[in-house]
Design a protein around this motif. Structure first.
Motif, PDB file in Angstrom:
ATOM      1  N   ASN A   1     -39.709   7.916  -0.667  1.00 40.18           N
ATOM      2  CA  ASN A   1     -40.349   8.697   0.391  1.00 40.18           C
ATOM      3  C   ASN A   1     -39.389   8.985   1.537  1.00 40.18           C
ATOM      4  O   ASN A   1     -39.399  10.082   2.116  1.00 40.18           O
TER       5      ASN A   1
ATOM      6  N   SER B   1     -47.532   3.508   0.690  1.00 39.95           N
ATOM      7  CA  SER B   1     -46.347   4.375   0.617  1.00 39.95           C
ATOM      8  C   SER B   1     -45.093   3.609   1.003  1.00 39.95           C
ATOM      9  O   SER B   1     -43.980   4.103   0.812  1.00 39.95           O
TER      10      SER B   1
ATOM     11  N   ASN C   1     -46.937  10.104  -1.962  1.00 39.86           N
ATOM     12  CA  ASN C   1     -46.300   9.433  -3.101  1.00 39.86           C
ATOM     13  C   ASN C   1     -46.118  10.342  -4.315  1.00 39.86           C
ATOM     14  O   ASN C   1     -45.128  10.241  -5.034  1.00 39.86           O
TER      15      ASN C   1
END
Length: 371
Positions: A276, A186, A348
């Motif tokens: 993110n 991530s 994600n």
């Protein structure tokens, strides 16, 4: 009907299994009927086929590329989830009559890991956040760790408690083991500083059924011959290229697609990290700017980019929030059964647009219930 399904998939904030990008879902949908290059369903393709060997090889290469892994590491696709790893590496790398491995106790899942290890041998808890309600984390500079420990273990992101490390923990002269189940791939990672990283796929990389293990060959070779059951020995799976027995073909295929998507569509982990972080910024701004209507649980300095945990004034109001959010097409917002409250997991596959929709819902819900 299809639009409704797309909406539910897009607004899946579950702690796991989590959301997958629509493009991957579409490829998986098509492959369940027919993989074009094979001419049959992925669910019926032999794990001994050349096609599947190529899938495993690409998935391994993709992980290596995304992490920038140097030589001297194996990428394995195993079964048993992170829970099996909780028991495997204590058996592999610690001895009853030797120094104790050191663990950080930072939340629900690290508690599971250290309990599994303690059932085998003595362990040392180098730091615990239990008395602080698992709302904070230690700083690397504040830990006193032994150079004699056979290994040091921690969990990079606690999904239940909503705290996440933003630095690499441990000593460079002691094998560093890390459960990255909920933030693996991530964001960028100093992979070369770890001796073993493990992560089950159902947060950021696919459906349940496969666990990715990145292990330094020098650590793997420390296990005495015959010390582990053959199936639990990392060398067994490395030698068989993760096809020692019948592996979860569909789950590994999904990981291959997800890592290809990260590599080609997203453009790598730096770009995934930026996406993110933007999602987390939007959601934390909604919590922090609500004048206490939404109440974040984790200390702001340590809170997770992946799992935003919060409460409201009363359990009844939380129940109303969860009911209303489900009616609005959102799913997976209930907190873990051990702590309750709410949790929005921003893995994600969750889009910025989905987070913006959640933020708008939270704003509207607050307006309806503030007096």
């Amino acid at each position: 009907m299809l639009d409704a399904v797309r909406l539910r998939n897009a607004r899946n904030f579950s702690g796991g299994p989590g959301a997958l990008p629509e493009t991957i879902l579409q490829q998986l949908h098509e492959s369940m009927l027919c993989v074009p290059e094979v001419g049959m369903s992925v669910l019926g393709i032999s794990h001994r086929s050349e096609w599947f060997a190529a899938v495993v090889a690409e998935a391994q290469r993709n992980v290596r590329t995304l992490l920038g892994l140097p030589d001297g590491y194996h990428v394995l696709f195993l079964q048993g989830g992170a829970t099996q790893q909780f028991f495997t590496f204590p058996m592999a790398f610690s001895r009853p009559d030797g120094p104790s491995p050191e663990y950080l106790h930072t939340g629900y899942w690290s508690g599971k890991a250290l309990a599994a290890a303690a059932s085998r041998h003595r362990i040392e808890v180098a730091w615990s956040g239990k008395d602080a309600g698992f709302k904070v984390l230690p700083r690397a500079r504040d830990l006193t760790l032994s150079p004699e420990a056979p290994y040091f273990h921690y969990i990079s992101n606690e999904t239940v408690d909503g705290v996440q490390f933003q630095e690499t923990m441990g000593r460079d002269d002691v094998p560093r083991l890390c459960d990255m189940s909920s933030d693996f791939l991530s964001r960028p990672c100093e992979a070369q500083r770890y001796d073993l990283i493990y992560a089950h796929a159902q947060k950021n990389l696919g459906p349940a059924g496969v666990t990715i293990v990145v292990i330094r060959e020098a650590l793997m070779d420390k296990v005495p011959p015959g010390h582990l059951p053959e199936f639990m020995d990392y060398r067994t799976h490395a030698a068989a290229h993760s096809i020692y027995n019948t592996p979860p073909v569909f789950a590994i295929y999904a990981v291959m697609l997800a890592t290809r998507w990260l590599r080609d569509d997203v453009g790598g982990l730096d770009k995934m990290d930026a996406i993110n972080r933007r999602k987390a910024e939007l959601l934390y701004a909604a919590v922090d700017g609500s004048d206490g209507f939404y109440r974040g649980r984790a200390d702001a300095a340590y809170r997770s980019i992946m799992n935003v945990v919060f409460n409201m004034a009363t359990p009844e109001l939380e129940k109303q929030f969860l009911q209303a959010s489900a009616q609005a097409g959102f799913s997976g917002l209930n907190g873990h059964r051990s702590v309750g409250g709410m949790r929005a997991s921003l893995y994600n596959g969750v889009t910025i647009e989905a987070v913006e929709a959640l933020v708008q819902f939270m704003h509207d819900f607050r307006k309806r219930h503030c007096v």
